[in-house]
Write a protein that holds these residues in place. Sequence first.
Motif, PDB file in Angstrom:
ATOM      1  N   LEU A 197       0.826  -1.215   0.000  1.00 36.63           N
ATOM      2  CA  LEU A 197       0.000   0.000   0.000  1.00 36.63           C
ATOM      3  C   LEU A 197       0.857   1.261   0.000  1.00 36.63           C
ATOM      4  N   SER A 198       1.817   1.317   0.913  1.00 36.97           N
ATOM      5  CA  SER A 198       2.622   2.537   1.049  1.00 36.97           C
ATOM      6  C   SER A 198       3.412   2.828  -0.225  1.00 36.97           C
ATOM      7  N   SER A 199       4.041   1.794  -0.795  1.00 37.09           N
ATOM      8  CA  SER A 199       4.884   2.016  -1.974  1.00 37.09           C
ATOM      9  C   SER A 199       4.058   2.493  -3.167  1.00 37.09           C
ATOM     10  N   TYR A 200       2.866   1.933  -3.340  1.00 34.84           N
ATOM     11  CA  TYR A 200       2.002   2.342  -4.456  1.00 34.84           C
ATOM     12  C   TYR A 200       1.581   3.805  -4.300  1.00 34.84           C
ATOM     13  N   ILE A 201       1.128   4.169  -3.099  1.00 37.35           N
ATOM     14  CA  ILE A 201       0.663   5.546  -2.864  1.00 37.35           C
ATOM     15  C   ILE A 201       1.807   6.540  -3.029  1.00 37.35           C
ATOM     16  N   ILE A 202       2.978   6.220  -2.478  1.00 36.18           N
ATOM     17  CA  ILE A 202       4.123   7.143  -2.569  1.00 36.18           C
ATOM     18  C   ILE A 202       4.597   7.277  -4.012  1.00 36.18           C
ATOM     19  N   ALA A 203       4.589   6.156  -4.744  1.00 37.27           N
ATOM     20  CA  ALA A 203       5.006   6.217  -6.154  1.00 37.27           C
ATOM     21  C   ALA A 203       4.086   7.129  -6.958  1.00 37.27           C
ATOM     22  N   LYS A 204       2.776   7.033  -6.715  1.00 37.88           N
ATOM     23  CA  LYS A 204       1.824   7.890  -7.428  1.00 37.88           C
ATOM     24  C   LYS A 204       2.012   9.362  -7.052  1.00 37.88           C
ATOM     25  N   ALA A 205       2.318   9.610  -5.770  1.00 31.48           N
ATOM     26  CA  ALA A 205       2.572  10.991  -5.334  1.00 31.48           C
ATOM     27  C   ALA A 205       3.859  11.523  -5.959  1.00 31.48           C
ATOM     28  N   PHE A 209       8.136  14.261 -10.307  1.00 34.04           N
ATOM     29  CA  PHE A 209       9.239  13.770 -11.132  1.00 34.04           C
ATOM     30  C   PHE A 209       8.901  12.356 -11.602  1.00 34.04           C
ATOM     31  N   GLU A 210       9.497  11.973 -12.710  1.00 34.48           N
ATOM     32  CA  GLU A 210       9.158  10.698 -13.337  1.00 34.48           C
ATOM     33  C   GLU A 210       9.643   9.535 -12.483  1.00 34.48           C
ATOM     34  N   THR A 211       8.729   8.649 -12.137  1.00 34.06           N
ATOM     35  CA  THR A 211       9.043   7.541 -11.248  1.00 34.06           C
ATOM     36  C   THR A 211       8.410   6.259 -11.773  1.00 34.06           C
ATOM     37  N   ASP A 212       9.200   5.188 -11.791  1.00 33.52           N
ATOM     38  CA  ASP A 212       8.664   3.873 -12.112  1.00 33.52           C
ATOM     39  C   ASP A 212       8.349   3.134 -10.810  1.00 33.52           C
TER      40      ASP A 212
END
Length: 813
Positions: A127-135, A140-143
């Motif tokens: 959950l945390s990694s998905y939400i932080i990646a979207k934020a 900046f561009e993040t995979d």
Amino acid sequence: MKVLKFGGSSVASSENIKKVLAIVEQASKNQKIAVVVSAFGKTTNALIEGANLASNKNEGYKEVLKKLEEHHFGVIKDLIPVQNQSAIISYVKQLFNHLETIYEGCFLLQELTPKTLAKISSFGELLSSYIIAKAANLSFETDYKDSRELLVASDNYLGAIVDFSTTNQNLQNYFNGDNKQVILLPGFVARTPEGKTTTLGRGGSDYTAAIIAAAVNADELQIWTDVSGMFTANPSVVKQAFPIPHISYQEAMELSHFGAKVIYPPTIQPVLKKEIPILIKNTFKPEEEGTLIAKETSNKKPVKGISHIENITLITLEGSGMVGIPGFSKRLFEALSFHNINIILITQASSELSICIGISDEDAAKAKDVIDETFEFEIHQQKVNPTVLEQDLCIIALVGDNMKNHQGLSGQMFSALGKNNVNIRAIAQGSTEKNISAVINKSDAKKALNTLHEQFFEEKTKQLNLFVTGVGNVGERFLAQLEQQKKFLKKNLKLNVRVIGLSNSRKMVFDESGIDLKNWKEALENGEPTSLEAFFNKTKDLNQRNSVFVDNTANQAVSEVYESYLRQSIGVVTCNKIACASLLDNYKTLKAVSRKYNAPFLFETNVGAGLPIIDTLKNLINSGDQVHKIQAVLSGSLNFVFNNFNENSTFHDVVEQAQKEGYTEPDPKIDLSGVDVARKILILARESGYDLELEDIAKNAFLPEESLNTTNNDDFYASLTKNEAHFQSIFKEANDKNCRLKYVAEFVDGKANVGLQHIPSDHPFYNLEGSDNIVLFFTDRYPENPLLIKGAGAGADVTASGIFADIIRIGNI
């Protein structure tokens, strides 16, 4: 390339996550980075709590799930603009629906397998990694990459063993093929070869980051947490602890094993072989240097850190049947290993008579049963004793690569602990000498850590912790002097003197960081109700190193608690004469207890206020001299009275003046009756090596019976007025002989007396002015011309300075 890992506290809230994203954006400007994140703070614990509730048929799991859901959706709403929220909320809702289904299964089956618990635990990072990646993608561009697609591990679901051959190949292929500057992954999670979710156990997110760093040959692994590196000791226990700038891999592993929570020891393993440096940084203070963990360090200090493990049980296997018999250790360790009991510390005497092991408290009962069962035959034959458990212990450890090159470190360690009455139950030190471990009582952990930190890290500055009772004339002056000289003591004498506890007859106040001596009156007035027992118990419970109880009273009840303090290795400094002039057995007991518990017992101000009378006498005796005779004027108050009393004054007025100026005790009759002087000569006789009781001292009273029999100050002063003629006749008799009146104490060949004497003009006492005291010591070395000590012997300022001097003596021990 660098790998950055952010722990649960770093991503506990949307505000914290914003700080994380700022750090990531800055780090990615010049190089490619991989970012590994933990679950939001305390999420994993909540997930496990919910699982346990569900498996126990407790519907409380629904409330746990609700709170988790609310928190995660709240973070989304704080970080993501409204127009971008829909898809993210939908995905997160799917995950929570899946989690709810698993909980319901646990509830219905009343079962929680390791496989299911691993699955439940994995949701925090997913959950945390998905939400932080979207934020992150908003700035900046993040995979985003699910670590389960890359990390392959065993089906030991709660502590899986990584298949490095497959995992490393997966990681290298992925990172070589992904051109994005930032790649964000969940920590802690992996998959089995069959594709089932598994977890890497305690410290799993750190481990994930280290695995990635090693696989891609990263330039650096950064661990971002809520502290500014690895500290010389736990900063919540040792306030003077500071971050270690550079530390070796081995030192970091030792400190991590022994309770330093910044990293978990297995984290270091993947990067250790490739010598990839690890940098520990503070998410909330990114500008601070942090700690660099590398193969070698430039800092050659022998001791790098002090750490500890709490909740330790010591188990002893002992018996004459163990001596010279091979296989005892093997059987012991095999039995414990078979039952998954981890051994934290081992020590065995060369006599082979016993083996001690340290284990976690939670394993203690099971370990005892296992050992007793394993050695049941030997115990029945009385060749081995039943195992003995000692609990409420902890292990403290001194750690440093260069300790082996410095002689005497273990001696310094044990000497410092011994001086503070920290009892050591067991010791372990490997041949590499990188770690010296000792088992002590858990209640002594804080004192031990602060004592050792002071010994090895604080430039020999010694901290004294004072517990002061009595804030009248003397006490108030003492506190004022301490406040005035505090900086001087620290700079010039390397003494950090703090008042931790303070009391009067009504209130007491405590502050572990030190009471502000500029505002102590206000603090005390707002304190809690006190008693001698309450003040002692609080002092004992605080268990501070280098503790000193300071008695500024003339109270008998206070003097009766000295032994209790000394038995707790708390030093006693007092201007109260009652204890040292009490029954000889009590005086000797206090001296013996002081020696036994290594607790200083100093009472310089008992005789001569701030004059170094007792200290000088001790030096004479300790150096082999023998006292034969003492002549002294020991009452500053009586000397003041008779220096100011004449035919033009009244005895009443002079005594009243003496009391107002602080020369007498609160009850002036104690001084004028000769009791005070008798106590002083008794103390000098005892310190000279003679066994006397107070009743052995002859007292030649000059007060009328009527004055001696009064029970309060008003009646006493009234009797002085009534008997003015008596006092005038005493003065006249001396004056007619061209003599002065002095109240003299004498000790000659084992006998003592006190009384008013006519002093002729050629006597050393004749010109004694004001409230001065004078002492003449006739000894083997000073048979004809005595050793003379003379000076102010009464008054709040000089008495306070004498107490202060005793405090400094303790600081210099």
